[in-house]
Every structure is written in structure tokens, then in C-alpha cells.
Design an enzyme around this catalytic site. Structure first.
Site, PDB file in Angstrom:
ATOM      1  N   TYR A   1       0.819  -1.217   0.000  1.00 14.55           N
ATOM      2  CA  TYR A   1       0.000   0.000   0.000  1.00 14.55           C
ATOM      3  C   TYR A   1       0.853   1.267   0.000  1.00 14.55           C
ATOM      4  CZ  TYR A   1      -4.183  -2.614  -0.157  1.00 14.55           C
ATOM      5  OH  TYR A   1      -5.171  -3.433  -0.619  1.00 14.55           O
TER       6      TYR A   1
ATOM      7  N   ARG B   1       1.376   1.754  -3.584  1.00 14.74           N
ATOM      8  CA  ARG B   1       0.165   2.264  -4.234  1.00 14.74           C
ATOM      9  C   ARG B   1      -0.023   3.746  -3.895  1.00 14.74           C
ATOM     10  NH1 ARG B   1      -3.835  -1.585  -4.257  1.00 14.74           N
ATOM     11  NH2 ARG B   1      -5.194  -0.109  -5.337  1.00 14.74           N
TER      12      ARG B   1
ATOM     13  N   HIS C   1     -14.741   1.185  -2.335  1.00 19.83           N
ATOM     14  CA  HIS C   1     -13.696   0.368  -1.707  1.00 19.83           C
ATOM     15  C   HIS C   1     -12.751   1.201  -0.869  1.00 19.83           C
ATOM     16  CE1 HIS C   1     -14.428  -2.744  -5.122  1.00 19.83           C
ATOM     17  NE2 HIS C   1     -15.379  -2.750  -4.212  1.00 19.83           N
TER      18      HIS C   1
ATOM     19  N   CYS D   1      -0.918   3.821  15.938  1.00 21.91           N
ATOM     20  CA  CYS D   1      -2.118   4.607  16.274  1.00 21.91           C
ATOM     21  C   CYS D   1      -1.766   5.631  17.361  1.00 21.91           C
ATOM     22  CB  CYS D   1      -3.238   3.688  16.785  1.00 21.91           C
ATOM     23  SG  CYS D   1      -4.697   4.645  17.255  1.00 21.91           S
TER      24      CYS D   1
ATOM     25  N   CYS E   1      -4.709   5.238  20.702  1.00 22.75           N
ATOM     26  CA  CYS E   1      -4.596   4.183  21.733  1.00 22.75           C
ATOM     27  C   CYS E   1      -3.152   3.809  22.013  1.00 22.75           C
ATOM     28  CB  CYS E   1      -5.403   2.943  21.316  1.00 22.75           C
ATOM     29  SG  CYS E   1      -4.698   2.081  19.896  1.00 22.75           S
TER      30      CYS E   1
HETATM   31  C1  BV8 Z   1     -18.113  -8.372  -0.119  1.00 18.49           C
HETATM   32  C2  BV8 Z   1      -9.648  -2.276  -2.633  1.00 18.49           C
HETATM   33  C3  BV8 Z   1     -19.423  -9.480   1.491  1.00 18.49           C
HETATM   34  C4  BV8 Z   1      -8.289  -2.730  -2.202  1.00 18.49           C
HETATM   35  C5  BV8 Z   1     -10.729  -4.050  -3.900  1.00 18.49           C
HETATM   36  C6  BV8 Z   1     -20.388 -12.901  -5.349  1.00 18.49           C
HETATM   37  C7  BV8 Z   1     -19.866 -13.773  -6.280  1.00 18.49           C
HETATM   38  C8  BV8 Z   1     -18.505 -14.087  -6.279  1.00 18.49           C
HETATM   39  C9  BV8 Z   1     -17.639 -13.515  -5.329  1.00 18.49           C
HETATM   40  C10 BV8 Z   1     -18.160 -12.652  -4.424  1.00 18.49           C
HETATM   41  C11 BV8 Z   1     -19.518 -12.346  -4.420  1.00 18.49           C
HETATM   42  N1  BV8 Z   1     -19.738 -11.469  -3.388  1.00 18.49           N
HETATM   43  C12 BV8 Z   1     -18.572 -11.243  -2.741  1.00 18.49           C
HETATM   44  C13 BV8 Z   1     -17.587 -11.946  -3.358  1.00 18.49           C
HETATM   45  C14 BV8 Z   1     -16.180 -11.966  -2.962  1.00 18.49           C
HETATM   46  C15 BV8 Z   1     -15.418 -10.780  -3.505  1.00 18.49           C
HETATM   47  C16 BV8 Z   1     -15.329 -10.828  -4.997  1.00 18.49           C
HETATM   48  O1  BV8 Z   1     -16.071 -10.155  -5.689  1.00 18.49           O
HETATM   49  N2  BV8 Z   1     -14.375 -11.610  -5.474  1.00 18.49           N
HETATM   50  C17 BV8 Z   1     -14.123 -11.641  -6.894  1.00 18.49           C
HETATM   51  C18 BV8 Z   1     -12.608 -11.759  -7.126  1.00 18.49           C
HETATM   52  C19 BV8 Z   1     -14.880 -12.793  -7.503  1.00 18.49           C
HETATM   53  N3  BV8 Z   1     -16.008  -9.526  -3.084  1.00 18.49           N
HETATM   54  C20 BV8 Z   1     -15.723  -9.033  -1.866  1.00 18.49           C
HETATM   55  O2  BV8 Z   1     -15.030  -9.614  -1.066  1.00 18.49           O
HETATM   56  C21 BV8 Z   1     -16.319  -7.674  -1.528  1.00 18.49           C
HETATM   57  N4  BV8 Z   1     -16.941  -7.776  -0.236  1.00 18.49           N
HETATM   58  O3  BV8 Z   1     -18.795  -8.754  -1.006  1.00 18.49           O
HETATM   59  O4  BV8 Z   1     -18.428  -8.522   1.190  1.00 18.49           O
HETATM   60  C22 BV8 Z   1     -19.463  -9.477   2.967  1.00 18.49           C
HETATM   61  C23 BV8 Z   1     -20.668  -9.121   3.580  1.00 18.49           C
HETATM   62  C24 BV8 Z   1     -20.724  -9.144   4.950  1.00 18.49           C
HETATM   63  C25 BV8 Z   1     -19.581  -9.486   5.709  1.00 18.49           C
HETATM   64  C26 BV8 Z   1     -18.380  -9.809   5.065  1.00 18.49           C
HETATM   65  C27 BV8 Z   1     -18.309  -9.800   3.676  1.00 18.49           C
HETATM   66  C28 BV8 Z   1     -15.249  -6.622  -1.377  1.00 18.49           C
HETATM   67  C29 BV8 Z   1     -14.502  -6.458  -2.672  1.00 18.49           C
HETATM   68  C30 BV8 Z   1     -13.544  -5.274  -2.549  1.00 18.49           C
HETATM   69  C31 BV8 Z   1     -12.118  -5.732  -2.835  1.00 18.49           C
HETATM   70  N5  BV8 Z   1     -11.233  -4.575  -2.826  1.00 18.49           N
HETATM   71  N6  BV8 Z   1      -9.989  -2.932  -3.873  1.00 18.49           N
HETATM   72  C32 BV8 Z   1      -7.226  -2.282  -3.178  1.00 18.49           C
HETATM   73  O5  BV8 Z   1      -7.518  -1.601  -4.166  1.00 18.49           O
HETATM   74  O6  BV8 Z   1      -6.056  -2.636  -2.928  1.00 18.49           O
HETATM   75  S1  BV8 Z   1     -11.025  -4.797  -5.362  1.00 18.49           S
HETATM   76  C33 BV8 Z   1     -10.047  -4.074  -6.529  1.00 18.49           C
HETATM   77  O7  BV8 Z   1     -10.055  -4.947  -7.625  1.00 18.49           O
HETATM   78  C34 BV8 Z   1     -10.603  -2.790  -7.109  1.00 18.49           C
HETATM   79  O8  BV8 Z   1     -11.171  -1.975  -6.135  1.00 18.49           O
HETATM   80  C35 BV8 Z   1     -11.588  -3.253  -8.136  1.00 18.49           C
HETATM   81  O9  BV8 Z   1     -12.841  -3.462  -7.535  1.00 18.49           O
HETATM   82  C36 BV8 Z   1     -11.035  -4.601  -8.530  1.00 18.49           C
HETATM   83  C37 BV8 Z   1     -10.376  -4.525  -9.875  1.00 18.49           C
HETATM   84  O10 BV8 Z   1     -11.396  -4.363 -10.798  1.00 18.49           O
HETATM   85  P1  BV8 Z   1     -11.335  -3.229 -11.906  1.00 18.49           P
HETATM   86  O11 BV8 Z   1     -11.359  -1.909 -11.258  1.00 18.49           O
HETATM   87  O12 BV8 Z   1     -12.390  -3.551 -12.876  1.00 18.49           O
HETATM   88  O13 BV8 Z   1      -9.888  -3.363 -12.542  1.00 18.49           O
HETATM   89  P2  BV8 Z   1      -9.380  -4.482 -13.558  1.00 18.49           P
HETATM   90  O14 BV8 Z   1      -7.908  -4.329 -13.647  1.00 18.49           O
HETATM   91  O15 BV8 Z   1      -9.990  -5.790 -13.196  1.00 18.49           O
HETATM   92  O16 BV8 Z   1     -10.025  -4.048 -14.957  1.00 18.49           O
HETATM   93  C38 BV8 Z   1      -9.603  -2.840 -15.568  1.00 18.49           C
HETATM   94  C39 BV8 Z   1     -10.559  -2.622 -16.733  1.00 18.49           C
HETATM   95  O17 BV8 Z   1     -10.230  -1.389 -17.367  1.00 18.49           O
HETATM   96  C40 BV8 Z   1     -10.446  -3.698 -17.803  1.00 18.49           C
HETATM   97  O18 BV8 Z   1     -11.726  -4.018 -18.274  1.00 18.49           O
HETATM   98  C41 BV8 Z   1      -9.616  -3.003 -18.904  1.00 18.49           C
HETATM   99  O19 BV8 Z   1      -9.964  -3.492 -20.187  1.00 18.49           O
HETATM  100  C42 BV8 Z   1     -10.069  -1.580 -18.747  1.00 18.49           C
HETATM  101  N7  BV8 Z   1      -9.104  -0.557 -19.179  1.00 18.49           N
HETATM  102  C43 BV8 Z   1      -7.753  -0.584 -19.044  1.00 18.49           C
HETATM  103  N8  BV8 Z   1      -7.235   0.581 -19.508  1.00 18.49           N
HETATM  104  C44 BV8 Z   1      -8.289   1.362 -19.910  1.00 18.49           C
HETATM  105  C45 BV8 Z   1      -9.483   0.633 -19.700  1.00 18.49           C
HETATM  106  N9  BV8 Z   1     -10.697   1.130 -20.004  1.00 18.49           N
HETATM  107  C46 BV8 Z   1     -10.740   2.372 -20.523  1.00 18.49           C
HETATM  108  N10 BV8 Z   1      -9.637   3.134 -20.751  1.00 18.49           N
HETATM  109  C47 BV8 Z   1      -8.402   2.664 -20.464  1.00 18.49           C
HETATM  110  N11 BV8 Z   1      -7.311   3.419 -20.712  1.00 18.49           N
END
Ligand code: BV8
Length: 366
Positions: free
Chosen positions: A75, A78, A130, A251, A254
Site C-alpha cells: 500500500y 500504491r 472500496h 495509532c 490508543c
Molecule cells: C463483499 C480495494 C461481502 C483494495 C478491492 C459474489 C460472487 C462471487 C464472489 C463474491 C460475491 N460477493 C462477494 C464476493 C467476494 C469478492 C469478490 O467479488 N471476489 C471476486 C474476485 C470474484 N467480493 C468481496 O469480497 C467484496 N466484499 O462482497 O463482502 C461481505 C458481507 C458481509 C460481511 C463480510 C463480507 C469486497 C470487494 C472489494 C475488494 N477490494 N480494492 C485495493 O484496491 O487494494 S477490489 C479491486 O479490484 C478494485 O477496487 C476493483 O474493484 C477490482 C479490480 O477491478 P477493476 O477496477 O475492474 O480493474 P481491472 O484491472 O480488473 O479491470 C480494468 C478494466 O479497465 C479492464 O476491463 C480493462 O480493459 C479496462 N481498461 C484498461 N485501460 C483502460 C481501460 N478502459 C478504458 N480506458 C483505459 N485506458
């Protein structure tokens, strides 16, 4: 990248512009792609953060419990990159759209890079689903509850100084344009994979030679003859973040715990108020939605991945802006649009009928 956007289909653009100008309620869903032109790596793209290393180990509570130093290195990197980056025209254009349309134009961003707020996006119309890299909180959020918003200090602690020689290797782009993490980060991840997965751990973790562009340290007493080709499992390399809790942000309230980044990790729930605000947009008793913009996201992370479908059910037509047409989900011919290209180039063009030319809003802040 600039200049590589293929010409848009004028009929599609005219159809989109017609709907945009009549739209009262607009929901935008943003992903890492909108910040790609600001120089920030996406998670899944060819130069993504997830390439070659399993960030799913890092962006999780388990990863932080196992080695907070390793996660803080990730982080710190990042934060450093996000501070160096600047908002691009896509961030500014969306902020201007929000100002012009007003409160019924809401942006849901998955990005934690703070670029939309820095582009002057109206605060009440932006939900950072997020969290944000620049808010920290005490790990004892219940007992202590300390929160530090807008902390842009870099480095946060001397040990997290990413400009140090070996740490600077994190994210180094090598000839095939894949960032290479630093040896310490990869070694630590491999070691953690082994610990967490136990005997299930197959040693496919990045080999030392994956770091060929970087000087990979060798385990003491295991120097290889110069030019030896044998790749060794990363877990052999006795390197680790080597950080202790004392090296990490403490922190101040605390004085008993360390701080963590206020981002939502996999397996963590979104902040209650944020999740409620997002779900309320799509509730049965909410107003219909005219248009949903899905910008720069692979739509793989839930619950955000489901929001475009929810907007459809509220009557929205969906416009996907992405460099990969294949990342547009659930398209309805004649109803939805896919505009393929760099969001930083496409959005100012697509939103022009409402926001006007960039001279009126580029670099504008609220
Ligand atoms: C939760 C913060 C429940 C940290 C991030 C249902 C089904 C399956 C799985 C799950 C489900 N529900 C929950 C889950 C589990 C999980 C999940 O979804 N897993 C996935 C992998 C299947 N979800 C969770 O855990 C979420 N929590 O649901 O909680 C709960 C309820 C009660 C109690 C407990 C729990 C929390 C998810 C949050 C994770 N944190 N980020 C950090 O950033 O370090 S996720 C992180 O990755 C990002 O925030 C973002 O969300 C994700 C990446 O996705 P994108 O942003 O789309 O990026 P990516 O690289 O994938 O794609 C880029 C896109 O841009 C591409 O399409 C590319 O073509 C395009 N692109 C590139 N360049 C350009 C462009 N487009 C235009 N112009 C350009 N120049």
C-alpha cells in the site's frame, strides 16, 4: 493510450448523445481503467498489479494478519504511485457532468486512488465503494476507533520509504511491460502462500528468474555459479518484508495498535453507509435511471459487478467505455452501447453535449 482510440461509430455516438441530453438520472460505475491514462496500473490488465503475483493474498484481512509489513509495503507503493499520478480528462469530464446534471448524477467508483476527488468531483455525488488509500484507521476500529482522513504523508514511516533502492524495484516495468514486484514482496508472498496453503502449496510461485531484470538475492551459502540457469523457488530466498510492527504506522490515540489503510479488502464488507447509499439508488421505490456509464472496469468484483444490471432493471440504457470490447457485460442490441478506447479520450467526446469543450472544465476543481 492516447492516439490509439479507433474512430467511434457516428450513428452510435449520435444515438448516445440524444439519450444523454434527455437523461435526468445518471449512474456511473468506475474501475481501474479510468486511471490507466494517469499512469496507474490496473489490476487485471497486461501491466496489471495481479499479473505474476497473487495480490489476493495481499488485499485481504488474512494477508494483513500474516504479515502487516508486507501488506503495508504494497500500500505504500500504491500511495506513492497515486500521489505521483494526476487526474486525467476522464476524471474531470465526469466531475463536470455531475456538476451540470446535479444530485441525480451519482458516481460509484471502485478506485481507491483519490483521483476523482482530486479532479473536483462533487463529494456528495461520489461513492468510493472500496475506500481510499489516504484514509487510515486503527486496526482496533471498535475499541479505539481512530480514523485519519486525508493523510498524504509519503513515506508514512522510514521503513515504508518506497524510494529506497530495493523497494524501488516494486512495480518496475521490464521489457515485456509487466511490472516486477520487488524480491522482498514476491519472496514474502511466496512464503505466505506456503504458510497459508500448507501442503496444498504448489511451488508455482514466481521463480527467482522471473525477476531476471532485477537483482534477485540468493540464499546465503547457495550462490550459484555466474550464468547458472537453474530457477529457484522464491520461497528459497530468505528475504521477507523484514518489517516489524514498530516499523509500521502507529495509532496515536490508543498507542497500542498499528494503523491500516481504510480500503475494503476481499472478504470484507463495504462500509455500511456506502453500501446502503449504493443499494438505495436501485431500490424499488427509487426513481427510474435513464443512463448508466460503466467505465474502465472488468466487472469481476462484487457487489459492484452487479450494479449495471440493477440500473438496467431501473430502466437504464448502459454505455460501456473500455479498451476491451469483451469486458462489456450483458449487452442488449439497439439498447446499449460499447465505446472501445481509452476513457481519457472517449469520455470528453461522449459527454460534450452536456459539459461542453475541455476549455471549460479541464483541470477545473469544485
Ligand atoms: C463483499 C480495494 C461481502 C483494495 C478491492 C459474489 C460472487 C462471487 C464472489 C463474491 C460475491 N460477493 C462477494 C464476493 C467476494 C469478492 C469478490 O467479488 N471476489 C471476486 C474476485 C470474484 N467480493 C468481496 O469480497 C467484496 N466484499 O462482497 O463482502 C461481505 C458481507 C458481509 C460481511 C463480510 C463480507 C469486497 C470487494 C472489494 C475488494 N477490494 N480494492 C485495493 O484496491 O487494494 S477490489 C479491486 O479490484 C478494485 O477496487 C476493483 O474493484 C477490482 C479490480 O477491478 P477493476 O477496477 O475492474 O480493474 P481491472 O484491472 O480488473 O479491470 C480494468 C478494466 O479497465 C479492464 O476491463 C480493462 O480493459 C479496462 N481498461 C484498461 N485501460 C483502460 C481501460 N478502459 C478504458 N480506458 C483505459 N485506458
Amino acid at each position: 493510450m492516447p492516439g490509439t482510440t479507433p474512430a467511434l461509430n457516428p450513428t452510435e455516438v449520435a444515438d448516445f448523445h440524444n439519450v444523454l441530453q434527455q437523461s435526468k438520472r445518471i449512474i456511473s460505475v468506475l474501475g481501474a481503467g479510468i486511471s490507466a491514462s494517469s499512469g496507474l496500473a490496473t489490476f487485471r490488465g497486461t501491466n496489471g498489479l495481479w499479473n505474476g503475483q497473487d495480490v489476493m493474498q495481499v488485499a485481504t484481512p488474512a494477508g494483513f494478519r500474516h504479515d502487516p509489513g508486507l501488506v503495508w509495503q504494497f500500500y505504500a507503493y500504491r500511495r506513492h504511485e497515486a500521489l505521483k499520478a494526476k487526474p486525467n480528462p476522464a476524471h474531470y469530464a465526469l466531475a463536470e457532468l455531475s456538476r451540470r446534471v446535479g444530485p441525480s448524477c451519482v458516481t460509484l467508483t471502485q478506485n481507491v486512488d483519490n483521483l476523482s476527488p482530486r479532479a473536483g468531483h462533487p463529494e456528495g455525488q461520489l461513492k468510493q465503494l472500496h475506500g481510499n488509500l489516504f484514509t487510515l484507521h486503527c486496526v482496533d476500529i471498535v475499541g479505539c476507533g481512530y480514523v485519519d482522513e486525508g493523510n498524504f504523508k509519503d513515506p508514512l514511516t522510514p521503513a515504508l520509504d518506497t524510494t529506497r533502492a530495493e523497494a524501488a524495484a516494486i512495480g518496475r516495468v521490464d521489457p515485456d511491460h509487466k511490472p516486477k514486484a520487488s524480491p522482498m514482496l514476491l519472496a514474502g508472498l511466496a512464503r505466505k502462500n506456503a504458510q497459508i496453503l500448507g501442503e496444498k502449496f504448489e511451488d508455482k510461485s514466481p521463480q527467482a528468474d522471473d525477476l531476471a531484470p532485477l537483482k534477485a538475492a540468493v540464499a546465503v551459502g547457495d550462490e550459484q555459479e555466474p550464468g547458472a540457469a537453474r530457477p529457484r523457488p522464491m520461497s528459497d530466498i530468505r528475504m521477507s518484508s523484514g518489517l516489524s510492527k514498530e516499523d509500521l504506522p502507529q495509532c496515536p490515540k490508543c498507542k497500542a495498535n498499528i494503523l491500516r489503510p481504510s480500503v475494503v479488502w476481499f472478504g470484507e464488507a463495504l462500509a455500511e453507509s456506502t453500501a446502503e447509499d449504493a443499494e438505495a439508488l436501485f431500490a424499488d421505490d427509487a426513481e427510474p435511471i435513464d443512463l448508466c456509464l460503466v467505465v474502465g472496469t472488468s466487472s469481476k468484483v462484487w457487489p459492484t459487478a452487479g450494479y449495471a444490471e440493477k440500473a438496467r432493471k431501473k430502466g437504464a440504457r448502459i454505455a460501456t467505455i473500455n479498451i476491451e470490447a469483451g469486458d462489456a457485460k450483458g449487452l442488449r442490441p439497439g439498447m446499449d452501447w460499447v465505446f472501445v478506447g481509452d476513457a481519457a479520450e472517449l469520455l470528453p467526446e461522449l459527454l460534450k453535449p452536456v459539459i461542453g469543450g475541455p476549455e471549460g472544465w479541464k483541470n477545473a476543481t469544485s
